[in-house]
Design an enzyme around this catalytic site. Sequence first.
Site, short mmCIF file in Angstrom:
data_model
loop_
_atom_site.label_atom_id
_atom_site.label_comp_id
_atom_site.label_asym_id
_atom_site.label_seq_id
_atom_site.Cartn_x
_atom_site.Cartn_y
_atom_site.Cartn_z
N ASP A 157 1.79 11.14 -10.13
CA ASP A 157 2.83 10.37 -11.31
C ASP A 157 1.79 9.93 -12.39
OD1 ASP A 157 5.06 9.19 -12.44
OD2 ASP A 157 4.17 7.09 -11.48
N TYR A 178 6.35 6.21 -2.27
CA TYR A 178 7.71 6.17 -3.05
C TYR A 178 8.98 5.98 -2.16
CZ TYR A 178 6.40 7.19 -7.98
OH TYR A 178 6.05 7.14 -9.18
N LYS A 207 -7.52 10.10 -1.66
CA LYS A 207 -8.43 8.84 -1.47
C LYS A 207 -8.84 8.69 -0.21
CE LYS A 207 -10.11 5.25 -3.34
NZ LYS A 207 -11.20 5.06 -4.52
N ASP A 242 0.59 11.46 -16.39
CA ASP A 242 0.68 10.61 -17.75
C ASP A 242 -0.76 10.80 -18.30
OD1 ASP A 242 3.35 9.89 -17.38
OD2 ASP A 242 2.86 7.92 -17.98
N ASP A 247 -9.76 8.43 -7.96
CA ASP A 247 -10.69 7.62 -9.37
C ASP A 247 -11.61 8.50 -9.91
OD1 ASP A 247 -11.84 7.77 -6.73
OD2 ASP A 247 -12.77 5.82 -6.84
C1 IPM Z 1 8.30 10.39 -13.58
C2 IPM Z 1 8.86 8.80 -13.50
C3 IPM Z 1 9.53 8.40 -12.44
C4 IPM Z 1 8.43 8.59 -11.20
C5 IPM Z 1 10.12 6.82 -12.56
C6 IPM Z 1 10.98 6.94 -13.91
C7 IPM Z 1 10.74 6.44 -11.19
O1 IPM Z 1 7.86 8.06 -13.88
O2 IPM Z 1 9.15 11.11 -13.24
O3 IPM Z 1 7.16 10.77 -13.58
O4 IPM Z 1 7.37 7.52 -11.16
O5 IPM Z 1 8.57 9.36 -10.53
MN MN Z 2 5.80 9.06 -14.34
#
Ligand code: IPM
Ligand code: MN
Length: 354
Positions: free
Chosen positions: A246, A142, A190, A250, A222
Amino acid sequence: MKMKIAVLPGDGIGPEIMEQGIKVCQAIGKKFNHEFEFNYGVVGATAIDDCGNPFPDKTFELCKNSDAVLFGAIGDPKYDNDPKAKIRPEQGLLAMRKQLGLFANVRPVTTFPSLIETSPMRKDLVEDVDFVVLRELTGGIYFGKPQGRSEDGNTAYDSSVYHRYEVERIVRLACEYAMQRDKRVTVVDKANVLATSRLWREIAGEISKEYPEVTMDFMFVDNAAMQLIQWPKKFDVIVTENMFGDILTDEASVITGSLGLLPSASIGQLTSVFEPIHGSYPQAKGKNIANPLGTILSVAMMFEYAFKLNAEAEAIRNAVMHSLEANFVTEDLSKENARTTSEVGDWIAGAIEK
Ligand code: IPM
Ligand code: MN
């Protein structure tokens, strides 16, 4: 107690869900006799419209001079569909993380008994899931330099960079968390491909010697993505680099039944930030349909982490649990009997005050 809180609603559904978070703070204030000073700041696309900068200095100053930051969401489709845009809302979030030194993003994943049926996963797999992901937040791909495009525009590059101190502090924090829990840490990397991951493994191995009671294991990302779904109950504390964290969080949100439910705390060198893990959900903006629970549970994390007020945090979690049991929920959790964002906020605030 008097608390000075910076409120950054951000974009999309940010303002609507934040309103519910504030309601809940006020209910806690009434019940436990606390006073709040809320100061609002701009961030993201809203800040670009306001002053051309997605994380303006005035917002940074506001955060620095507050006891905690509540953050809504960031992102706007007008930028997503324009890969050439030089200034992007997400830069505001990244700048905030970097400038406030928020190196650890704490994302707890627990299932609520009343939502087991909402999860697309099998009941016996998701019952009693309880793990926490510590996502490194200010390093890796990032932020690594160089990043950019070749002059002819036909080549692009990102760099993943980690320094020893960055790995040490987050792995140490993971071990501290584990000591308060089931004493197990899984380092996700990884290392079969990436040099940064090999550095992580080496350093994590060293840190684990400082915590003889903690069992540490290592897993390729993975494989971790698969095991998270196959057997989520086996995890206690997961620690991983920025981008893996990240993606995995999710994925992990699916276990709980809705992405709209997961809160997070970003902690580090200056003021801590509390925010739901979901994005700005622009399709729902202004419709009063978004799930405010991720934000409300982030407020609970704020009381616990920033102010060490555990009873207040518990009161919020209990009220949320009751709202789920009563099926008083937004449309992502109940199609037939959906309540609005503000109705859910009112219900929970009311339950706390009772
Ligand atoms: C999160 C979001 C952010 C990230 C984006 C919006 C830049 O997905 O906070 O998880 O990737 O960190
Ligand atoms: Mn995210």
